[in-house]
Design an enzyme around this catalytic site. Structure first.
Site, PDB file in Angstrom:
ATOM      1  CB  CYS A   1      -0.952   0.008   1.189  1.00 38.53           C
ATOM      2  SG  CYS A   1      -2.136  -1.334   1.133  1.00 38.53           S
TER       3      CYS A   1
ATOM      4  CG  HIS B   1      -3.030   3.821   2.114  1.00 39.41           C
ATOM      5  ND1 HIS B   1      -3.652   3.342   0.984  1.00 39.41           N
ATOM      6  CD2 HIS B   1      -2.964   2.770   2.989  1.00 39.41           C
ATOM      7  CE1 HIS B   1      -3.951   2.070   1.160  1.00 39.41           C
ATOM      8  NE2 HIS B   1      -3.550   1.698   2.366  1.00 39.41           N
TER       9      HIS B   1
ATOM     10  CG  ASN C   1      -6.473  -0.459   1.662  1.00 35.22           C
ATOM     11  OD1 ASN C   1      -5.855  -0.090   0.675  1.00 35.22           O
ATOM     12  ND2 ASN C   1      -5.871  -0.858   2.775  1.00 35.22           N
TER      13      ASN C   1
HETATM   14  N1  COA Z   1     -18.304  -7.553  10.695  1.00 32.82           N
HETATM   15  C1  COA Z   1     -18.715  -7.764  11.932  1.00 32.82           C
HETATM   16  N2  COA Z   1     -17.886  -8.105  12.957  1.00 32.82           N
HETATM   17  C2  COA Z   1     -16.573  -8.182  12.652  1.00 32.82           C
HETATM   18  C3  COA Z   1     -16.074  -7.971  11.363  1.00 32.82           C
HETATM   19  C4  COA Z   1     -16.996  -7.639  10.356  1.00 32.82           C
HETATM   20  N3  COA Z   1     -16.629  -7.386   9.090  1.00 32.82           N
HETATM   21  N4  COA Z   1     -14.741  -8.129  11.381  1.00 32.82           N
HETATM   22  C5  COA Z   1     -14.405  -8.450  12.639  1.00 32.82           C
HETATM   23  N5  COA Z   1     -15.517  -8.485  13.403  1.00 32.82           N
HETATM   24  C6  COA Z   1     -15.631  -8.775  14.807  1.00 32.82           C
HETATM   25  C7  COA Z   1     -14.459  -9.534  15.350  1.00 32.82           C
HETATM   26  O1  COA Z   1     -14.620 -10.920  15.113  1.00 32.82           O
HETATM   27  C8  COA Z   1     -14.544  -9.198  16.821  1.00 32.82           C
HETATM   28  O2  COA Z   1     -15.522  -9.999  17.411  1.00 32.82           O
HETATM   29  P1  COA Z   1     -15.322 -10.561  18.911  1.00 32.82           P
HETATM   30  O3  COA Z   1     -15.193  -9.325  19.765  1.00 32.82           O
HETATM   31  O4  COA Z   1     -16.535 -11.343  19.119  1.00 32.82           O
HETATM   32  O5  COA Z   1     -14.050 -11.357  18.868  1.00 32.82           O
HETATM   33  C9  COA Z   1     -15.062  -7.756  16.827  1.00 32.82           C
HETATM   34  O6  COA Z   1     -15.647  -7.551  15.534  1.00 32.82           O
HETATM   35  C10 COA Z   1     -13.994  -6.726  17.036  1.00 32.82           C
HETATM   36  O7  COA Z   1     -12.937  -7.040  16.192  1.00 32.82           O
HETATM   37  P2  COA Z   1     -11.652  -6.176  16.132  1.00 32.82           P
HETATM   38  O8  COA Z   1     -10.648  -6.826  15.228  1.00 32.82           O
HETATM   39  O9  COA Z   1     -11.241  -5.840  17.543  1.00 32.82           O
HETATM   40  O10 COA Z   1     -12.203  -4.841  15.440  1.00 32.82           O
HETATM   41  P3  COA Z   1     -11.463  -3.491  15.266  1.00 32.82           P
HETATM   42  O11 COA Z   1     -12.198  -2.409  15.907  1.00 32.82           O
HETATM   43  O12 COA Z   1      -9.992  -3.629  15.573  1.00 32.82           O
HETATM   44  O13 COA Z   1     -11.581  -3.272  13.697  1.00 32.82           O
HETATM   45  C11 COA Z   1     -10.348  -3.448  11.676  1.00 32.82           C
HETATM   46  C12 COA Z   1     -11.035  -4.211  12.794  1.00 32.82           C
HETATM   47  C13 COA Z   1      -9.817  -4.449  10.680  1.00 32.82           C
HETATM   48  C14 COA Z   1     -11.352  -2.570  10.988  1.00 32.82           C
HETATM   49  C15 COA Z   1      -9.211  -2.569  12.282  1.00 32.82           C
HETATM   50  O14 COA Z   1      -8.415  -3.349  13.142  1.00 32.82           O
HETATM   51  C16 COA Z   1      -8.319  -1.964  11.242  1.00 32.82           C
HETATM   52  O15 COA Z   1      -8.730  -1.092  10.485  1.00 32.82           O
HETATM   53  N6  COA Z   1      -7.056  -2.373  11.191  1.00 32.82           N
HETATM   54  C17 COA Z   1      -6.108  -1.800  10.223  1.00 32.82           C
HETATM   55  C18 COA Z   1      -6.344  -2.469   8.899  1.00 32.82           C
HETATM   56  C19 COA Z   1      -5.601  -1.786   7.783  1.00 32.82           C
HETATM   57  O16 COA Z   1      -5.437  -0.592   7.758  1.00 32.82           O
HETATM   58  N7  COA Z   1      -5.160  -2.584   6.802  1.00 32.82           N
HETATM   59  C20 COA Z   1      -4.534  -2.137   5.626  1.00 32.82           C
HETATM   60  C21 COA Z   1      -3.164  -1.616   5.841  1.00 32.82           C
HETATM   61  S1  COA Z   1      -2.543  -0.968   4.384  1.00 32.82           S
END
Ligand code: COA
Length: 357
Positions: A139, A280, A310
């Protein structure tokens, strides 16, 4: 003892006088037709629009159909063509495909392992005088490629460089994994960097970083590059995006402000003097965090993550080109905008720069 011949004297004088300035003269983009909304994903994944919008800022994304001419080469070439077509709109004048002498394509999802996506785009574009190669920085690819283009122009080796960011992350998405399937989208963006007088140089220093991520918080394992390929690997379809969302989030909320802070400081401006930030597009909360950190209103941060998700190496040029077209980025005649560009991604890699445009 150093012996100076007429040739070596000429070489020294030439190298002293052959410093060129560089500036971006155009931008372009190409995105797939198909729109996939959060509700569409909720039909086969245990997720819903509220969760995705609230946690990521994404409402929909574009998903390519390579069978309909939307492969990485097709989209990359279309974005490059759009940058050529828009030279007049952005900078006046024109540029033909034959005037491009280097194509750098930032991609992690090319259609072939080799030849490079850049070479295939060269052929499609008719850029017969260009050298072409790919750059792999996930990215952050667009920032690294722009930095490379700048240095090639500054050294005097090339005059018109097409920088392309294209990624079709959908090829590597496990559509049963709700934690990654909702995040990514496909697309391509491009910018043309051209030589100019050194006095007109429109680039400030780049700040780029890498930290080898042996914990593998974000990766796609390449089965094709392993020999012999284990039967189990083929069955398990391991060529899928794996992401430890929390780890990547924690990295990003530090990397984005750090890179911007360093790049802005190197430019000599204050954060409030930057006209627009084009980050980004990975998660709206990461962008909001950077805005809070610099006490800059969100209106100055260009965001289209709601409509594209993304798009990896493509996200910065897509965001700029679209915002300019929609009038969200305004530039008066003769005005030079100060733009803060920042990227981060797998590797881990991150980087930023300030350019005048
Ligand atoms: N829909 C519903 N629930 C979801 C889900 C979805 N699409 N994806 C994950 N969950 C659930 C998880 O299973 C978890 O459930 P649990 O509490 O029962 O275990 C809960 O939601 C919370 O998950 P978590 O991973 O803590 O969520 P978060 O607030 O950290 O958000 C992301 C997840 C991926 C959105 C976030 O971590 C993020 O943006 N990370 C950076 C990703 C990124 O930028 N990637 C590209 C880099 S270039």
């Amino acid at each position: 003892m150093l012996i100076l011949t007429p040739v070596s004297v000429f070489a020294i004088i030439f190298s002293m006088s052959s410093r060129f300035g560089a500036k971006v003269i155009s931008w372009g983009r190409a995105v797939p037709e198909r729109v996939v909304t959060n509700d569409d994903l909720a039909q086969f994944l245990d997720t819903d629009d509220e969760w995705i919008s609230k946690r990521t800022g994404i409402s929909e994304r574009r998903i390519a159909d390579p069978e309909k001419g939307e492969g990485a080469i097709d989209l990359g070439a279309a974005a490059a063509q759009s940058a050529l077509d828009q030279v007049e709109k952005y900078s006046g004048g024109s540029l033909a495909a034959e005037d491009i002498d280097l194509i750098i394509c930032a991609t992690a999802t090319g259609d072939y392992l080799f030849p490079s996506t850049a070479c295939m785009i060269q052929d499609k574009l008719g850029a017969s005088n260009a050298v072409a190669f790919d750059m792999s920085a996930a990215c952050t690819g667009f920032i690294f490629a722009l930095n490379t283009a700048y240095n090639y122009i500054h050294s005097g080796q090339f005059k018109n460089i097409m920088v392309i960011g294209v990624d079709l992350m959908s090829k590597y998405i496990d559509w049963a994994d709700r934690s990654t399937a909702v995040i990514f989208g496909d697309g391509a963006g491009a910018a043309i960097v051209s030589a100019c007088d050194e006095a007109e140089d429109a680039f400030h220093p780049f700040y780029i970083k890498s930290r080898g991520d042996s914990d593998c918080s974000l990766y796609v394992k390449s089965v094709a590059n392993q020999y012999p390929v284990a039967e189990a690997d083929i069955k398990a379809k391991p060529e899928m995006v794996y992401m430890d969302g929390k780890a990547v989030y924690e990295f990003a909320v530090k990397a984005v402000p750090e890179a911007l802070e360093q790049a802005i400081e190197a430019s000599g401006y204050k954060p409030e003097e930057i006209d627009y930030f084009v980050p980004h597009q990975a998660n709206i909360r990461i962008i909001q965090g950077a805005a809070r950190r610099f006490k800059i209103p969100m209106e100055k941060f260009i965001c289209n993550i709601d409509r594209y998700g993304n798009t990896s190496a493509a996200s910065i040029p897509i965001a700029f080109d679209e915002a300019y077209e929609l009038g969200q980025i305004k530039r008066e005649p003769g005005q030079k905008l100060k733009l803060g560009l920042v990227g981060f991604g797998a590797g881990l890699t991150w980087g930023a720069t300030v350019i005048e445009f």
